[in-house]
Design an enzyme around this catalytic site. Sequence first.
Site, short mmCIF file in Angstrom:
data_model
loop_
_atom_site.label_atom_id
_atom_site.label_comp_id
_atom_site.label_asym_id
_atom_site.label_seq_id
_atom_site.Cartn_x
_atom_site.Cartn_y
_atom_site.Cartn_z
N LYS A 296 -76.35 11.62 -12.36
CA LYS A 296 -74.77 10.92 -11.56
C LYS A 296 -74.94 10.03 -11.32
CE LYS A 296 -72.84 12.86 -15.38
NZ LYS A 296 -72.96 11.04 -16.35
N TYR A 384 -72.18 14.73 -19.20
CA TYR A 384 -73.50 14.22 -18.75
C TYR A 384 -73.58 12.39 -19.21
CZ TYR A 384 -78.70 13.83 -18.39
OH TYR A 384 -79.85 14.20 -18.29
P1 RFL Z 1 -79.67 2.42 -2.97
O1 RFL Z 1 -80.38 2.35 -3.75
O2 RFL Z 1 -80.10 3.30 -1.83
O3 RFL Z 1 -79.67 1.00 -2.40
C1 RFL Z 1 -79.01 0.36 -1.55
C2 RFL Z 1 -79.75 -0.93 0.02
O4 RFL Z 1 -79.17 -1.02 0.94
C3 RFL Z 1 -80.17 -1.08 1.20
N1 RFL Z 1 -79.96 -1.28 3.21
C4 RFL Z 1 -79.28 -1.84 3.77
N2 RFL Z 1 -79.28 -3.75 4.02
C5 RFL Z 1 -78.99 -4.26 4.35
N3 RFL Z 1 -78.78 -4.14 6.47
C6 RFL Z 1 -78.79 -3.21 6.31
N4 RFL Z 1 -78.90 -1.93 7.31
C7 RFL Z 1 -79.74 -2.11 5.74
N5 RFL Z 1 -79.15 -0.40 4.71
C8 RFL Z 1 -79.53 -0.03 3.29
C9 RFL Z 1 -81.82 -0.51 1.80
O5 RFL Z 1 -82.61 -0.96 1.48
C10 RFL Z 1 -81.23 -0.48 -0.20
O6 RFL Z 1 -82.22 -1.27 -0.51
O7 RFL Z 1 -77.66 2.77 -3.27
P2 RFL Z 1 -76.50 1.69 -4.35
O8 RFL Z 1 -77.21 0.93 -5.09
O9 RFL Z 1 -75.47 2.72 -3.91
O10 RFL Z 1 -78.24 2.54 -5.62
C11 RFL Z 1 -77.53 4.36 -5.62
C12 RFL Z 1 -79.23 4.95 -7.15
O11 RFL Z 1 -80.18 4.44 -5.92
C13 RFL Z 1 -78.30 6.30 -6.22
O12 RFL Z 1 -77.28 7.11 -6.81
C14 RFL Z 1 -80.38 7.23 -7.36
O13 RFL Z 1 -80.88 7.02 -7.76
C15 RFL Z 1 -79.32 8.52 -7.71
N6 RFL Z 1 -80.17 8.98 -8.47
C16 RFL Z 1 -80.19 9.41 -9.62
N7 RFL Z 1 -79.09 8.43 -10.17
C17 RFL Z 1 -78.50 8.54 -11.38
O14 RFL Z 1 -77.41 7.95 -12.61
N8 RFL Z 1 -79.81 9.48 -12.75
C18 RFL Z 1 -80.55 9.53 -12.46
O15 RFL Z 1 -81.39 10.03 -13.31
C19 RFL Z 1 -81.21 9.48 -10.94
N9 RFL Z 1 -82.06 10.16 -10.47
C20 RFL Z 1 -81.96 9.68 -8.36
C21 RFL Z 1 -82.18 10.73 -9.46
C22 RFL Z 1 -82.42 9.78 -6.26
C23 RFL Z 1 -83.30 10.39 -6.17
N10 RFL Z 1 -83.36 10.33 -4.66
C24 RFL Z 1 -84.76 9.72 -4.88
C25 RFL Z 1 -82.95 11.00 -4.55
C26 RFL Z 1 -83.76 10.65 -9.27
C27 RFL Z 1 -83.97 11.20 -7.69
C28 RFL Z 1 -85.26 12.21 -7.26
C1 PHB Z 2 -84.82 11.01 -14.08
O1 PHB Z 2 -85.81 10.38 -12.36
O2 PHB Z 2 -85.68 10.74 -14.56
C2 PHB Z 2 -84.33 11.83 -14.11
C3 PHB Z 2 -83.57 12.25 -12.55
C4 PHB Z 2 -82.86 13.59 -12.33
C5 PHB Z 2 -82.24 13.15 -14.08
C6 PHB Z 2 -82.77 13.51 -14.42
C7 PHB Z 2 -83.84 12.89 -15.31
O3 PHB Z 2 -81.00 14.86 -13.49
#
Ligand code: RFL
Ligand code: PHB
Length: 389
Positions: A296, A384
């Site tokens: 999410k 979902y």
């Molecule tokens: P981001 O992606 O962290 O981007 C923030 C940006 O701000 C920059 N920044 C700065 N820029 C200027 N000055 C500063 N001082 C700054 N400090 C930071 C950073 O470099 C960066 O480029 O936040 P944003 O854009 O809000 O996006 C959020 C998403 O990235 C995050 O919620 C998702 O990746 C979470 N997530 C998933 N979300 C889903 O909806 N579906 C998924 O399947 C899903 N799987 C996941 C995930 C996150 C994961 N991790 C690694 C936490 C799976 C994983 C493993």
């Molecule tokens: C993915 O990275 O593909 C991913 C992560 C979290 C989920 C589902 C898919 O819940």
Amino acid sequence: MRTQVAIIGGGPAGLLLSQILHHQGIDTVVLERRSRAYVLSRIRAGVLEASFADLMRAAGASERMDGKGIVHEGANIAHPDGMFRIDFRALTGGNVVIYGQTELTLDLYDARDATGGTTFDNCSGVELHDIDSTAPYVTFCHGGQDHRLDCDFIAGCDGFHGPSRQAIPEDRRTEFEKTYPFGWLGLLSETPPVADELIYASSARGFALCSMRGPNLSRYYIQCPLSDDPEDWPDDKFWRELRRRLPDTVAEQLISGVSVEKSIAPLRSFVCEPMQWGRLYLCGDAAHIVPPTGAKGLNAAASDVRDLSQAFLSHYRDGDGHALEHYSSTALARIWKTQRFSWWMTNLLHRFPEQSGFDQKMQQAQLNQLAVNSSAQRVFAENYVGLAL
Ligand code: RFL
Ligand code: PHB
């Protein structure tokens, strides 16, 4: 330098917002701390709600996603007593789209380049000023020079560690947080996915997830102790552990290969209230984090972008500030529903260090109910694929 909306952070939230606003005739400047190559190397989300896909279309960045994204109409849940499928299409009429955050970010950067939008990569020392006045501004250093960006509004899209949230006075914000006593070790491999749809697996050895990015690109996760390091997990050990957490019929089908990426992410639930202060509006991970179990995080960020871009449009086009004024309360009502689902799914599927025999029986009872009860499945499926919020 002057713009209408200064956007801090060039992750998916910041880039999506900048492109949607561009198509509404609103000028933005994006300030990103990292290099573009770095932003594009982060392997994160993979599951998009259908409403996210609509936003990519509004941002003029959907062509590749529409061609390469894989539509999923269901997902599987494996548990010690068996495996069952939740049919999103039958239960809700909806679906999700499998498309990696890396691809999506690349599409948004390309769209931004094509429309000539201003983005400063590799900015340092970004600071927000006078956010509770009618003339806020941002200072930053780029290419060895100090800059000042004057603007009407600031969108804080700088993720969990960025400076925007900290700019809200400490005595005016409340942070709600829960950390989980484990992380997810993720592995990307150029191998065909083990199944056509995702498999979320709860096992006595801990949680596992089989996901994908394409026909020959698989993404797998296993729950691991927070103290672990990816170095502790050579590929063979990862594949062995993953197989042990999957039903035998699935484990037998699993094709393993050399990993192309391996990393550990901690799991956290977090919300900052309010999500706005003066002329600063927080979007995405800057305001809230969900554990990845419900897929999410990125979708919640996109919903913020949708609400905020509509509020800016009402302000600039109609002179109506009502939606901007209520941005935080509208977004928070939605976010807490998303938090509930992500927290519930995390609690349902993981092993907790202090878990008692009774707690495990309760998890199993919930899984057994979900396996057979169509009302419970419908609630799951609605959440979902994305609640209509
Ligand atoms: P981001 O992606 O962290 O981007 C923030 C940006 O701000 C920059 N920044 C700065 N820029 C200027 N000055 C500063 N001082 C700054 N400090 C930071 C950073 O470099 C960066 O480029 O936040 P944003 O854009 O809000 O996006 C959020 C998403 O990235 C995050 O919620 C998702 O990746 C979470 N997530 C998933 N979300 C889903 O909806 N579906 C998924 O399947 C899903 N799987 C996941 C995930 C996150 C994961 N991790 C690694 C936490 C799976 C994983 C493993
Ligand atoms: C993915 O990275 O593909 C991913 C992560 C979290 C989920 C589902 C898919 O819940």
